[in-house]
Design an enzyme around this catalytic site. Structure first.
Site, PDB file in Angstrom:
ATOM      1  N   SER A   1       7.585   1.769  -1.316  1.00 40.24           N
ATOM      2  CA  SER A   1       8.941   1.278  -1.587  1.00 40.24           C
ATOM      3  C   SER A   1       9.633   1.938  -2.780  1.00 40.24           C
ATOM      4  O   SER A   1      10.799   1.655  -3.043  1.00 40.24           O
ATOM      5  CB  SER A   1       8.999  -0.246  -1.731  1.00 40.24           C
ATOM      6  OG  SER A   1       8.861  -0.848  -0.473  1.00 40.24           O
TER       7      SER A   1
ATOM      8  N   ASN B   1       7.839   2.935   8.384  1.00 41.50           N
ATOM      9  CA  ASN B   1       8.962   2.076   8.737  1.00 41.50           C
ATOM     10  C   ASN B   1       8.468   1.144   9.843  1.00 41.50           C
ATOM     11  O   ASN B   1       7.412   1.367  10.427  1.00 41.50           O
ATOM     12  CB  ASN B   1      10.195   2.898   9.138  1.00 41.50           C
ATOM     13  CG  ASN B   1       9.929   3.814  10.304  1.00 41.50           C
ATOM     14  OD1 ASN B   1       9.460   3.375  11.350  1.00 41.50           O
ATOM     15  ND2 ASN B   1      10.231   5.091  10.144  1.00 41.50           N
TER      16      ASN B   1
ATOM     17  N   ASP C   1      -1.294  15.194  -3.128  1.00 38.81           N
ATOM     18  CA  ASP C   1      -0.805  15.079  -1.755  1.00 38.81           C
ATOM     19  C   ASP C   1      -1.741  14.119  -1.025  1.00 38.81           C
ATOM     20  O   ASP C   1      -2.903  14.441  -0.778  1.00 38.81           O
ATOM     21  CB  ASP C   1      -0.821  16.469  -1.104  1.00 38.81           C
ATOM     22  CG  ASP C   1      -0.354  16.475   0.339  1.00 38.81           C
ATOM     23  OD1 ASP C   1      -0.296  15.397   0.980  1.00 38.81           O
ATOM     24  OD2 ASP C   1      -0.071  17.574   0.841  1.00 38.81           O
TER      25      ASP C   1
ATOM     26  N   VAL D   1       6.625  10.186   2.671  1.00 39.81           N
ATOM     27  CA  VAL D   1       5.186  10.052   2.889  1.00 39.81           C
ATOM     28  C   VAL D   1       4.889   9.843   4.377  1.00 39.81           C
ATOM     29  O   VAL D   1       3.960  10.442   4.918  1.00 39.81           O
ATOM     30  CB  VAL D   1       4.617   8.881   2.052  1.00 39.81           C
ATOM     31  CG1 VAL D   1       3.185   8.571   2.423  1.00 39.81           C
ATOM     32  CG2 VAL D   1       4.724   9.191   0.564  1.00 39.81           C
ATOM     33  N   ASP D   2       5.674   9.012   5.022  1.00 32.57           N
ATOM     34  CA  ASP D   2       5.479   8.711   6.443  1.00 32.57           C
ATOM     35  C   ASP D   2       5.512   9.986   7.283  1.00 32.57           C
ATOM     36  O   ASP D   2       4.608  10.252   8.086  1.00 32.57           O
ATOM     37  CB  ASP D   2       6.554   7.731   6.902  1.00 32.57           C
ATOM     38  CG  ASP D   2       6.321   7.143   8.284  1.00 32.57           C
ATOM     39  OD1 ASP D   2       5.190   7.208   8.797  1.00 32.57           O
ATOM     40  OD2 ASP D   2       7.282   6.592   8.846  1.00 32.57           O
TER      41      ASP D   2
END
Length: 176
Positions: free
Chosen positions: A121, A23, A9, A32-33
């Protein structure tokens, strides 16, 4: 430079900087964001909004990177980078390589010596684990060689959240 791949993590990793697969709006999202924003606390969103109000009024471009404090994370810094989205026609491998290169540039600028990357990505942005791993590891190694062994960054950890990503990265990183 030491380069490793591990299952884990990224929000729990003790490094100087973690990289956020953000983004362009920088206001959080999924994957993840979202995990990084939740773990860092609301001040991370405030810092991102400040960037949008000042230096990045149109958002962070694909392939670029910017740092904010890590707030409640073990990492002192969060380096946000926007990966290319294959589903949106962003298929140039150089855009993906730029995410890793620019993140290391920013890490060096904030004097980070250790950096943890996710598989930028891969997943929802449509890039295969094998392509991301190949491009990421090659870019990190090339950056290290070009900056005289890391310009201060001496450890890169690819912290992956599932076994298939881990396998792809371990193939590229090579034996321990």
């Amino acid at each position: 430079m030491e380069v490793t791949a591990e299952l884990g993590d990224i929000t729990l990793v003790e490094v100087d900087a973690i990289v956020n697969a953000a983004n362009s709006s920088l206001v959080g999202g999924g994957g993840v964001d979202g995990a990084i924003h939740r773990a860092a606390g609301p001040r991370l969103l405030d810092a991102c909004r400040e960037l949008r109000a000042s230096t990045l009024p149109h958002g962070l471009p694909v392939g670029d990177a910017v740092a904010t404090p890590g707030f409640h994370l073990p990492a002192r810094w969060v380096i946000h980078t926007v990966g290319p989205n294959r589903h949106a026609g962003e298929t140039d491998p150089e855009l993906l390589a730029s995410c890793f290169r620019r993140s290391l540039d920013v890490a060096s600028d904030v004097h980070a010596r250790s950096v943890a990357f996710p598989a930028v990505s891969a997943g929802v942005y449509g890039w295969s684990a094998d392509d991301v791993a190949r491009i990421a590891v090659a870019t990190v190694r090339a950056w290290s060689a070009a900056t005289h062994d890391g310009a201060g960054v001496n450890r890169v950890r690819f912290v992956l959240f599932n076994e298939s990503l881990l396998s792809a990265f371990r193939r590229e990183v090579g034996p321990d």
